[in-house]
Write an enzyme that holds these catalytic residues in place. Structure first.
Site, PDB file in Angstrom:
ATOM      1  N   ASP A  77       0.947  -1.199   0.014  1.00  0.00           N
ATOM      2  CA  ASP A  77      -0.069  -0.055  -0.016  1.00  0.00           C
ATOM      3  C   ASP A  77       0.859   1.031  -0.017  1.00  0.00           C
ATOM      4  OD1 ASP A  77      -2.057   1.628   0.400  1.00  0.00           O
ATOM      5  OD2 ASP A  77      -1.924   1.788   2.671  1.00  0.00           O
TER       6      ASP A  77
ATOM      7  N   THR B  72      -0.195   4.839   1.040  1.00  0.00           N
ATOM      8  CA  THR B  72      -0.427   5.721   2.011  1.00  0.00           C
ATOM      9  C   THR B  72      -0.328   5.163   3.302  1.00  0.00           C
ATOM     10  OG1 THR B  72      -1.875   6.691   0.936  1.00  0.00           O
ATOM     11  CG2 THR B  72      -1.807   7.798   2.965  1.00  0.00           C
TER      12      THR B  72
ATOM     13  N   ASP C 224      -4.877   5.979  -4.179  1.00  0.00           N
ATOM     14  CA  ASP C 224      -4.538   7.444  -4.430  1.00  0.00           C
ATOM     15  C   ASP C 224      -4.221   7.658  -6.023  1.00  0.00           C
ATOM     16  OD1 ASP C 224      -4.319  10.022  -3.759  1.00  0.00           O
ATOM     17  OD2 ASP C 224      -2.523   9.561  -2.242  1.00  0.00           O
TER      18      ASP C 224
ATOM     19  N   ARG D 297       6.345  16.849  -4.344  1.00  0.00           N
ATOM     20  CA  ARG D 297       5.017  17.250  -5.155  1.00  0.00           C
ATOM     21  C   ARG D 297       5.261  18.771  -5.248  1.00  0.00           C
ATOM     22  NH1 ARG D 297      -0.299  15.232  -2.543  1.00  0.00           N
ATOM     23  NH2 ARG D 297       0.520  12.876  -1.940  1.00  0.00           N
TER      24      ARG D 297
ATOM     25  N   ASP E 155      -1.732  -0.843   5.997  1.00  0.00           N
ATOM     26  CA  ASP E 155      -1.915  -0.174   7.312  1.00  0.00           C
ATOM     27  C   ASP E 155      -3.689  -0.050   7.472  1.00  0.00           C
ATOM     28  OD1 ASP E 155      -2.192   1.989   5.477  1.00  0.00           O
ATOM     29  OD2 ASP E 155      -1.952   3.260   7.326  1.00  0.00           O
TER      30      ASP E 155
ATOM     31  N   THR F 203      -2.440   1.249  -4.782  1.00  0.00           N
ATOM     32  CA  THR F 203      -2.792   2.384  -4.022  1.00  0.00           C
ATOM     33  C   THR F 203      -4.263   2.922  -4.401  1.00  0.00           C
ATOM     34  OG1 THR F 203      -2.235   4.528  -3.124  1.00  0.00           O
ATOM     35  CG2 THR F 203      -1.358   4.145  -5.217  1.00  0.00           C
TER      36      THR F 203
ATOM     37  N   GLU G  94      -2.023  21.481   1.393  1.00  0.00           N
ATOM     38  CA  GLU G  94      -2.445  22.991   1.640  1.00  0.00           C
ATOM     39  C   GLU G  94      -1.994  23.348   2.996  1.00  0.00           C
ATOM     40  OE1 GLU G  94      -6.447  23.772   0.893  1.00  0.00           O
ATOM     41  OE2 GLU G  94      -6.268  25.011  -0.711  1.00  0.00           O
TER      42      GLU G  94
END
Lengths: 360, 1083
Positions: B322, B324, B598, B516, B736, B596, B418
């Protein structure tokens, strides 16, 4: 930032309350112990097969085996042994014994032989049997050690020779005792046309522990009363308390012929110690050269089961009897180990050359 | 107050309202009822419809009565959101456990129920819900609420699924729709399967074979018995009549068959299973006890939750991870930025770096760290670009602030990215303080300035950017925009060309490090233009049709000709040691696939930052097709490219030859160059269809790295299942969250990362620890050792049982096939339990071939496990052969010696009891010497067990043959006096010595030759442990040229860790020396 921080707090509360894995209390000592055992760091010896250890060990083993083999062969060769197969020597006897109804008819036969040289030292007389399966499972278990120890008979171990039809127990019971070797062998030294019986010892032939621990007569004021209420095994000619007419103490269960017979052999071909030559008079140094005769009372039938009977005279050395197998096996293994050592050394040296060629 | 019964009533009503027959009666009674029972009995302190999140600062006052946490309830049920503490029934959730995404998502109650804010209103709520039956679609929900004669459609927007976590919401009320196994999460989690290792399966097969072998032996001996009784036994009947009931030799043979089955049954290793479990238990304890797998930060040790899979840890070929929470920490850190063509963020100060001191700023977040003092200097010097840069960061976002006391600021961000950016601006002196719908207040270097917020141009997946339009106190209107570089760089004003080039360089640099990136830009707007635009915006906003399109066009228009400010780089913080772990595992020939939920960009970024993807790769294939045909085409193209490359590298002839053998897989496995495959969830759905799965698997397996993004939990399991099905390799899944449960359950080995959010993954897992990096230790050290120990143990175990039992077989030919045993009955009983069990157990638990550091330094040491070299059918037969060889010598040497032997005092020696003692003693000595040879790591315990077993043998032997026991039980201890009589004979000891030599010398010779001619890597490494170490000057002669030559030969299979000469040499050398691994001999 905030979220991760608060999440951790939340997590802490959660794990404390709800996590069944961690339990209700979180101990600060959840860290595993730093012990050598738990961390798999115990001090240890790590042996390796290195040329320095393996190659010498091959040569050492080889040398040891060769030396031992030579000693054993020499020792076995020093043993004098004479063996006579008398199962067919008295053909009428063997035929007579094939019919069990003739059990009480006596049959004698003699075997003559000449000793060219003296046999020096202790001389042992054995009887040997061939193709007699003393190691058969049903045979091996058919005995009662409790009975032989002079205790009450435990019937269950002796099948199929436990009692007679009328309920009289056999003493001793069991297939082993019933089939006891019952030839009598006497050795005569023919000196100047007169036959002198070679004096022999009947006792002291069995293991000390067998004679003194494993076999006991039932306690009573005399031997015959001790065996009252029992009967001899079906194939026996005389009851157990009359086995030795000459020596009162060699009767009953402690009779040495019985004791030796009861120690069953591992294989179908075997020899049991029968008598030792008593070293007195002209036999003080052993058996002198000359003519001898075995006078055998032929009672034990062997032809029925295609067996053979032998009588054997032998001396002993430190390694036991005359069996050369161990010595030969040692020589062969010693040679093999040494040869392997040479081959391995050659391979190793050749390879090392190649290795160094690559590395340098 | 809502009691337990009340809750259940509401819940049941959901099921009862079934006018359309959507629910099967079984489903309703069996499933809902039962799961409700389970729910009511669960560990939550009190079940209640009220769901609140414990807030560290405010006690939950709004919750009526007892409150319970959503994480608790959300572990149990899917809820329909009724109302919440936030306006309009909004509710913020995080779904990391469901899909791995870490940004916040919004759920909203339907308007009619959002008013049900307190219990009295809620008590009167008596609506009925009709919805779809339980299914596994996480992103879809369909249903209708019937309340007060009105129908309200329900969608996924109204649902709080089991597994999600409330964020920034104090409390909410929900109606339970699905509970227990019916929840979407559980529907996704797949079935729990009983896991067994391949060695287990092999063992079962072998035990069956052995059983067959036993029956064969029984038949042979039974036939022998029948013949013997017919030929010999018949004549022997005078002395030994047949048993009652036995009238023919044939029947005697039949009985003897069963006797022999009983006698020879020791060849079937019953105690093997127990011993194997004991060893596994020991290995599990070693995993639990390992200090190097203990995470001090989370105070969690590693935990082996099953004790049946340990040795499989040494055979893993595929790892499914995985992202994250497993590879990443799920913490975003502002790490670098580029402002006006100037890059900040490197460690500039030589020596021990210290973080920048933000003490000038009372509002700074003390946890924020930045390493380049240059940026702060630029702020303090008043560089206008830098000021504008941070001003943008403090204005252009959707973060909410909360000030609990003066200066104590907390930010609530929808996405952690953010939050990281706003926090960075805060520390550099541009503190976002508060916002109202119309204003944003920022403390700029101590001065409070309030900007008028004119518009927020929100972020979405197509735009990939967000903007705000603000009016400064001076009255200037400015648009601030941040977004993905690909989008934003196209929308800049042409005058930025030079700056764009420099910034692009920086961006590429950042991306290469796996950061990123976002590009920042601004644009000044004329008052008149803005007025016009905002009017049009207002009109578009109130339009009824094509509203989205019209808004998008307006946004597009204004976000144009912007001025570049710079770029930010955020580090999605990897867990400690992830790249190193992946590098080492790759070196150990383990393939790692990342699965993932994501986004693709995020996943690829992480792929780069953990070095799964590198710039050196020949090509990274991205499969994003939406239809079957597209996906098939993309996969085909990828394969063709790979094959073209290998054709041009290798010679064409061999390629043609391989092709003609029509083994596509082998061609793909022989590919030159490194490739990676990135596949999207919707493409994966097609790729996993029955007709394409093989194609997909072949393509994926030819690639060095595979990343699947946007996959559902079920797809994760399907991918694992696919590899399991076709590759016959051992798979390991690590994750997880609850979304990893299915894959953890499906894989051969499931590993849960503990100490994170939930414990779903841990509960489903076989092993758990708190850091991804522990995986290398689990596999390379514990797994490897476990496998090695288990294999050595099994080999020895079969050997010793055969050596022991086969003697009876040979003896059968000499005792009339009468099922007479060679040994004393007590020896037979105790041999497996006492005399030989502990030394081999000690070896199975403690043995080490090379120290643990070496397993990490030489990852190739892991390969024998993957190739299943140490224990397979071949090894088994070698063990059996050795056992039979030993048994032959064990019988025939004493036979030869004793057959006509007499003692040195003339008494008989060839009796059965002496023979039994001789054979038993030599057997115990031979197998002890053999275990001594097999044991490579003699700890005190091994010494104790080996010497102790020998001592115990002699002690028990003399006790069993003692007078005392015989006097008590004469019929049970018939061997009285045997030990002291037999073992006093030199002949007997010479026989034992000869047997030992003849049994052991060939083994030593074979092993030595193997070691000398074809050493395994582990042998070589082991040899290095001698004082003349690998790195000592004596061995430094190992020339670099030789290493380089090997390196070239080894080619694409080895990947040294960069910067380490040791690794280069090691790997090169390993490639050379591992070549002989194909055939192993155990003798």
């Amino acid at each position: 930032r905030y979220s991760s921080f608060s999440r951790r707090q939340e997590l802490d509360t959660l794990t404390k309350v709800h996590n069944p894995l961690i339990g209700t209390k979180t101990h600060p000592s959840r860290c595993p112990d730093n012990s050598a055992f738990k961390q798999q760091k115990l001090p240890a010896w790590k042996p390796q097969l290195t040329p320095a250890t393996v190659l010498p060990s091959f040569f050492l083993t080889g040398a040891f085996c060769l030396a031992m083999g030579v000693c054993l062969i020499l020792s076995a060769n020093s043993v004098r042994e004479i063996q006579f197969d008398y199962s067919d020597k008295c053909s009428d006897c063997s035929k007579l014994r094939e019919n069990s109804s003739n059990w009480n008819k006596e049959c004698h036969c003699s075997v003559n032989f000449t000793l060219k040289e003296d046999i020096l030292g202790d001389v042992f007389m054995y009887y040997g049997l061939q193709n007699f399966y003393q190691n058969h499972r049903r045979y091996v278990i058919s005995r009662s050690d409790a009975q032989l120890l002079g205790r009450n008979v435990n019937k269950s171990y002796c099948a199929p020779f436990t009692t007679y039809h009328n309920g009289t127990p056999m003493a001793p019971c069991g297939a082993i005792a019933n089939s006891m070797f019952n030839d009598t062998i006497d050795l005569f030294y023919n000196l100047n046309s007169s036959a002198i019986q070679v004096p022999v010892l009947k006792t002291g032939n069995s293991w000390w522990t067998d004679k003194n621990v494993k076999f006991r007569n039932p306690k009573s004021y005399n031997l015959s009363s001790a065996f009252a209420g029992t009967a001899r095994p079906p194939y026996w000619h005389k009851p157990v308390y009359l086995l030795d007419k000459e020596d009162e103490r060699n009767n009953g269960y402690v009779n040495e012929d019985l004791i030796i017979w009861m120690r069953v052999s591992a294989f179908a071909t075997f020899r049991n110690l029968y008598r030792r030559v008593k070293r007195i008079r002209q036999f003080a140094d052993g058996l002198p050269a000359g003519n001898y005769t075995f006078r055998i009372s032929y009672n034990f039938p062997v032809t029925k089961f295609k067996g053979r009977k032998h009588v054997i005279l032998s001396t002993v050395a430190w390694s036991g009897g005359s069996n050369p197998f161990l010595g030969i096996a040692y020589v062969v293994s010693g040679t093999a180990a040494t040869l392997t050592g040479f081959v391995i050394t050659a391979i190793h040296l050749k390879l090392r050359k190649k290795k160094t060629f690559f590395q340098k | 107050m809502w009691g337990r019964g009340e809750l259940c009533r509401v819940g049941l009503r959901v099921g009862l309202a079934d006018p359309e027959g959507l629910f099967q009666p079984e489903w309703f009674w069996g499933s809902v009822n039962l799961s409700w029972k389970r729910l009511c009995r669960s560990s939550c302190p009190a079940m209640n419809l009220t769901v609140t999140v414990p807030n560290s600062t405010r006690s939950p006052s709004a919750g009526p009565g007892v409150s319970t946490t959503l994480p608790c309830l959300s572990r149990q049920a899917d809820l329909l959101l009724l109302s919440s503490s936030e306006p309009h029934g909004l509710c913020y959730i995080e779904t990391a456990e469901l899909d791995g995404e870490t940004n916040m998502k919004v759920r909203q109650a339907i308007p009619v129920t959002s008013e049900l804010g307190d219990t009295s209103k809620l008590a009167r709520f008596d609506g009925e819900v009709i919805c779809e039956p339980p299914n596994n679609k996480l992103d879809k929900f369909g249903g209708t609420l019937y309340w007060k004669e009105n129908k309200y459609p329900l969608s996924n927007q109204n649902m709080l699924l089991r597994g999600c976590v409330l964020r920034n919401t104090e409390w909410c009320f929900g109606l339970v729709i699905f509970a227990g196994p019916d929840t979407k999460l559980m529907q996704n989690s797949g079935r729990t399967k009983f896991k067994r290792t391949s060695i287990d399966r092999l063992m079962n097969t072998l035990v069956l074979w052995i059983f067959g072998f036993l029956v064969c032996m029984g038949v042979i001996l039974a036939i022998g018995n029948a013949i013997w009784e017919h030929e010999v036994g018949v004549c022997f009947q005078i002395y030994l009549p047949w048993d009652e009931g036995v009238h023919s030799a044939f029947f005697s043979g039949f009985l003897s068959f069963w006797s022999y089955i009983i006698i020879l049954n020791t060849v079937v290793p019953i105690s093997l299973y127990v011993s194997v479990e004991v060893i596994r238990l020991g290995h599990s304890y070693f995993i639990n006890w390992d200090k190097k797998m203990y995470c001090a930060k989370r105070r969690t040790p590693a935990e082996a939750r099953t004790t049946t899979l340990n040795e499989e840890l040494g055979q893993v070929e595929y790892i499914f991870s995985d992202k994250t929470g497993t590879l990443t920490q799920n913490i975003m850190v502002f790490s670098k930025c580029s402002v006006n063509g100037h890059s900040y963020g490197e460690h500039r100060v030589p020596g021990r770096p210290e973080p920048v001191d933000f003490s000038f700023n009372p509002l700074a977040d003390p946890r924020f760290q930045f390493w380049d003092p240059g940026l702060l200097e630029a702020v303090k010097l008043g560089d206008p670009h830098v000021h504008e840069f941070f001003r943008l960061l403090s204005l252009c976002h959707t973060v909410m602030s909360e000030e609990k006391s003066e200066g104590e600021l907390y930010y609530k961000a929808q996405s952690p990215d953010e939050g990281a950016l706003v926090t960075a601006a805060r520390n550099f002196g541009f503190v976002f303080r508060s916002r109202t719908p119309k204003t944003i207040t920022v403390h700029e270097l101590g001065r409070a300035i309030t900007y008028q917020l004119l518009a927020i141009l929100d972020f979405n997946n197509i735009r990939k950017r967000m903007s705000v339009i603000v009016r400064s106190p001076e009255g200037k209107i400015r648009l601030y925009c941040k977004g993905a570089d690909t989008i934003l760089l196209e929308r800049l004003h042409p005058v930025n060309q030079d700056l764009t080039n420099v910034t692009t360089d920086h961006l590429n640099e950042y991306a290469g490090e796996g950061l990123r990136t976002l590009v920042l830009a601004y644009k000044d707007l004329e008052e008149s233009y803005y007025k016009d635009w905002s009017e049009r915006l207002h009109r578009a906003g109130s339009a009824t049709e094509a509203r989205e399109d019209r808004l998008a066009r307006l946004y597009d228009e204004v976000e144009h000709d912007m001025m570049l400010l710079g770029a930010t780089a955020i580090e999605d913080k990897l867990q400690q040691g992830v790249p190193e772990t992946i590098a080492i595992l790759t070196l150990a020939n383990i393939k790692i696939w990342v699965l993932t939920g994501d986004k693709q960009e995020t996943a690829v970024n992480i792929g780069y930052s953990c070095k799964m993807l590198t710039d050196d790769m020949t090509e990274v294939f991205v499969v994003t097709g939406h239809t079957v045909l597209e996906v098939r085409e993309e996969l085909r193209k990828a394969r063709e490219k790979m094959m073209d490359a290998s054709r041009s590298v290798g010679n064409g002839f061999s390629y043609q030859e391989k092709l003609s053998s029509s083994k596509l897989t082998s061609v793909l496995e022989a590919i030159a160059g490194e490739y990676a495959l990135v596949i999207n969830g919707h493409s994966l759905a097609h790729a996993l269809e029955a007709d394409m799965e093989v194609e997909f698997l072949e393509t994926a397996c030819a690639c060095k790295a595979v990343i699947c993004c946007r996959v559902t939990p079920l797809q994760k399991a399907q991918v694992v299942e696919l590899v399991k099905k076709y590759k016959k390799a051992v798979t390991l899944a690590i994750g997880d969250g609850a979304n990893d449960v299915s894959m953890i359950k499906t894989a051969h080995i499931g590993v849960g990362i503990s100490g994170q959010e939930g414990i779903q993954a841990v509960l489903a897992s076989d092993y758990s620890f708190s850091q991804f990096k522990f995986l290398q230790r689990l596999l390379l050290v514990h797994g490897r050792w476990s496998y090695l120990r288990m294999c050595k143990f099994l080999c020895y175990f079969f050997y010793k049982n055969f050596a022991f039992t086969m003697v009876h077989f040979w003896f059968g030919f000499f005792c009339g096939f009468s099922a007479q045993t060679v040994y004393d009955q007590y020896f037979i009983t105790l041999y497996n339990i006492v005399y030989t069990s502990l030394p081999v157990l000690a070896m199975g638990v403690f043995d080490q071939d090379v120290p643990e550091q070496r397993s990490m330094e030489y990852p190739k040491l892991y390969e024998p496990g993957q190739l299943n070299l140490l224990f397979n059918k071949r090894e088994f037969f070698i063990c059996i052969a050795q056992g039979i060889y030993t048994s032959v010598l064990m019988f025939f040497i004493p036979y030869g010696v004793l057959a006509d032997a007499t003692r040195d005092d003339g008494a008989q020696l060839a009796d059965y009891q002496s023979f039994a003692v001789t054979v038993a003693t030599s057997l115990v000595i031979v197998v002890s010497v053999q275990i001594g040879l097999d044991t490579g790591f003699w700890t005190a315990i091994n010494h104790f067990f080996i010497w102790g077993s020998l001592a115990a043998y002699f002690a028990i032997l003399f006790t069993m043959h003692s007078d005392g026991l015989f006097q008590m039980f004469p019929n049970q201890f018939r061997f009285v006096g045997n030990a002291q009589n037999t073992l006093a004979q030199p002949t007997v000891w010479l026989t034992i010595a000869l047997t030992t030599v003849v049994c052991i010398v060939p083994v030593v010779a074979f092993r030595f030759l193997k070691l000398d001619l074809k050493p395994e890597l582990s042998d070589t490494v082991r040899a290095q442990m001698t004082p003349r170490g690998f790195l000592s000057p004596a061995n430094e002669a190992f020339p670099q040229g030789w290493a380089a030559a090997c390196w070239a030969v080894g080619g694409n299979t080895a990947h040294p860790l960069p910067g380490s000469p040791l690794y280069l040499r090691t790997v090169a050398w390993m490639n050379c020396s591992i070549s002989g691994k194909g055939d192993t001999m155990r003798m």
